[in-house]
Write a protein that holds these residues in place. Sequence first.
Motif, mmCIF file in Angstrom:
data_model
loop_
_atom_site.group_PDB
_atom_site.id
_atom_site.type_symbol
_atom_site.label_atom_id
_atom_site.label_comp_id
_atom_site.label_asym_id
_atom_site.label_seq_id
_atom_site.Cartn_x
_atom_site.Cartn_y
_atom_site.Cartn_z
ATOM 1 N N GLU A 1 0.825 -1.209 0.000
ATOM 2 C CA GLU A 1 0.000 0.000 0.000
ATOM 3 C C GLU A 1 0.864 1.266 0.000
ATOM 4 O O GLU A 1 1.832 1.362 0.748
ATOM 5 N N ALA A 2 0.485 2.236 -0.839
ATOM 6 C CA ALA A 2 1.236 3.497 -0.918
ATOM 7 C C ALA A 2 0.711 4.507 0.104
ATOM 8 O O ALA A 2 -0.337 4.293 0.720
ATOM 9 N N ASP A 3 1.473 5.549 0.281
ATOM 10 C CA ASP A 3 1.061 6.709 1.085
ATOM 11 C C ASP A 3 0.992 6.427 2.580
ATOM 12 O O ASP A 3 0.323 7.151 3.320
ATOM 13 N N HIS B 1 -6.548 0.737 -6.152
ATOM 14 C CA HIS B 1 -5.620 0.651 -5.032
ATOM 15 C C HIS B 1 -4.342 1.392 -5.379
ATOM 16 O O HIS B 1 -3.725 1.131 -6.419
ATOM 17 N N ARG B 2 -3.937 2.324 -4.520
ATOM 18 C CA ARG B 2 -2.646 3.005 -4.712
ATOM 19 C C ARG B 2 -1.566 2.162 -4.057
ATOM 20 O O ARG B 2 -1.649 1.850 -2.868
ATOM 21 N N GLU B 3 -0.553 1.783 -4.827
ATOM 22 C CA GLU B 3 0.428 0.834 -4.319
ATOM 23 C C GLU B 3 1.818 1.143 -4.853
ATOM 24 O O GLU B 3 1.972 1.848 -5.842
ATOM 25 N N GLN B 4 2.816 0.607 -4.183
ATOM 26 C CA GLN B 4 4.208 0.847 -4.557
ATOM 27 C C GLN B 4 4.779 -0.358 -5.308
ATOM 28 O O GLN B 4 4.485 -1.498 -4.977
ATOM 29 N N VAL C 1 4.783 4.744 -7.769
ATOM 30 C CA VAL C 1 3.437 4.483 -7.259
ATOM 31 C C VAL C 1 2.516 4.211 -8.444
ATOM 32 O O VAL C 1 2.601 4.898 -9.466
ATOM 33 N N GLU D 1 -1.631 3.039 -9.619
ATOM 34 C CA GLU D 1 -3.026 2.789 -9.246
ATOM 35 C C GLU D 1 -3.485 1.585 -10.045
ATOM 36 O O GLU D 1 -3.390 1.570 -11.273
ATOM 37 N N TYR E 1 0.382 5.720 -13.296
ATOM 38 C CA TYR E 1 1.701 5.527 -12.698
ATOM 39 C C TYR E 1 2.267 6.892 -12.338
ATOM 40 O O TYR E 1 2.035 7.865 -13.042
#
Lengths: 210, 415, 92
Positions: free
Chosen positions: C22-24, C53-56, C68, C70, C81
């Motif tokens: 998960e990002a942020d 989902h925002r992810e790394q 990052v 989505e 991206y």
Amino acid sequence: MWTELDQETPLVGLGHPPGGFTHGQLGSVLLAELPFVELTNLRGEPGSPGFLAAVLDSIGSELPTTPNTVATSADCCAMWLAPNEWLLRSTGAQPTDLARRLDAALGRQFFAATDQSSGYSVIRLSGPHARAVLAKGSPLDLHPRAFGVGQCAQTLHFKTSVLLRRLDLAGQEAWEVIVRRSFADYAVRIMLDAMEEYLGPGVAPGSSSH
Amino acid sequence: MSNRYSIFSLIKNGLSHNEKWGQAWRSPEPRREYDVVIVGAGGHGLATAYYLAKVHGVRNIAVLEKGWLGGGNVARNTTIVRSNYLWDESARLYEKSMQLWEGLSQDLNYNVMFSQRGVLNLAHTLQEVRDTQRRINANRYNGVDGEWVTPEQVRDIVPIINLNTRYPVLGGSLQRRGGVARHDAVAWGFARAADALGVDLIQNCPVTNIRTKGGAVEGVDTGKGFIKAKKVAVVVAGHSSVLAEMAGIRLPIESHPLQALVSEPVKPVIHTVIMSNAVHAYISQSDKGDLVIGAGVDQYTGYGQRGSFQSIEHTVQAIVEMFPTLSRVRMNRQWGGIVDVTPDACPIVSKTDIKGLYFNCGWGTGGFKATPGSGWVFAHTIAHNEPHPLNAAFSIDRFYNGHLIDEHGAAAVAH
Amino acid sequence: MLVIRCPWCGERAETEFNYGGEADIVRPTDAEHLSDREWGDYVFMRKNTLGLHREQWVHSHGCRRWFVAERDTRTYQFKSYEKLGAHAMEKS
């Protein structure tokens, strides 16, 4: 360090011919190890004032800032690895002590120049079937439309990380593969396996006819 | 049970050309109110309903299922049952489950085809040998059977194995009481037995909201309207976070795709369950001859019930390395499930901050083997509003007080 | 296999990348004053979003940059991206 008499390449397990391990035929596909190539990793901020100019001064080549491209000079090839990282591959016959030259030229800059010659092996695949051999272990599109001369790419070859560069050897399609020393034996053996279908029967690894 | 299965019912129905078998369970419309609503008619949810009714005398129960009964992970796993976990808390919980498995077919009057053909966990490095022997010792202290087997014994058990692979087999642990069960039959057996005790099994009934008031649960909004409930118990595996969000609860769970595949049926060649963490493969052979192979979880989170091809490829490479003779066996089917993974690879069977709301989740890649035990302790937790001694350590609170039970890699959990 | 567009290298196969969750999620700066509850929330609790989902991700076998993305966790389709943080090159 370059004067050691019995320096061995990581392909010693495949035989130990002087000048490096080779296998195959140029008319089909030829694999050649280029032993003891001088490689220097350079890190620095391209936006930092004076950095690019100082590097140009020192190695005679621009640093490519477009991702996955190559810039070449008389005796050096600079490959883009990351926005602030390059691999400098010396192309001359003799080592040029690049890391020390960069140290001297970039003295006051924020940078790191590291000799990595002993950390990697350089393999060249050439011939009309070179691309097909490489493609067996590559997730990339290697067609000239997608991957031309002047481009490089860090990617996977089967299970190991490699740096690929497309070469133009007098019109002959060729690729240079730079692989970590400890994975070189694996990478070459799996390439030999991939080459088998393009070479005639009875061509044993270690023999060559170029 | 009105429709009890026995040799006599087989003969009787056989004489009438098997045309008069009754329905295995009813398909009722939901009532307006229940004492307990269980969300999720998978193995764990159905087992929970069954033990709530049978052991704790709670009869006014509904099990709500978004899709069809037993259509999630209980239909998608590799059917392995074992209890050789490293830590005391897990060993006891899974061993309780093992003991329930051993009498389950009789208890449910339904043949779940539990077959104690043994589970063999291979060790390929010196460190793995030490870890495995340590685990066997820990298992024995907890009353879980386990024994060290040498490479020669491994070859006797699995003659087709290639011991001298790149990572040679240096031995392994054998839990003889471990084995496999017929996964669908487990869901159907619990469903039929729960139904016979008056539990309403309601399919095609998605829960869209969990209503709470003053810190206590009121009921659930569903595709079939609002259903009032004194207690709501959520057992939805990969979708746990979605249900938790409805109630405003946070969970330490990430859902990942986990894949499995089966081959065409072949003659019997593997008579036990073989697992290898080092090369990352596990394999068994079903009674109809399919080789049942489990892959690893995909690295990304996902709810898609499918994963990436390289996960399958990686597992098949390991299988072929260990069993070269299988290299030309064709694969028939491949599928994915969504597993709910916790940071310590241990489940959460717990009360929540909301009165009357319970969660049973986080079984990750290994929930099938726990099906009866999970239902047993969760039913107790719901009925008494307090955890059973066997699941007291598996509360949500452990992620706040630090009492994690780190089974990642410890208990032969391959992922 | 997913095809992922590295903001630097372009489209590459999923095998070249590693997932970074998960990002942020921001590490609390006053960790010593956090309650167990707050610390547990930061360390362990995840959104595990169903949907976008925002992810790394990190391009491990390529340029080794984090970024990052989505992605829809139902369809696995990437929607966008972005590079992680502002690079010195863009600041100058």
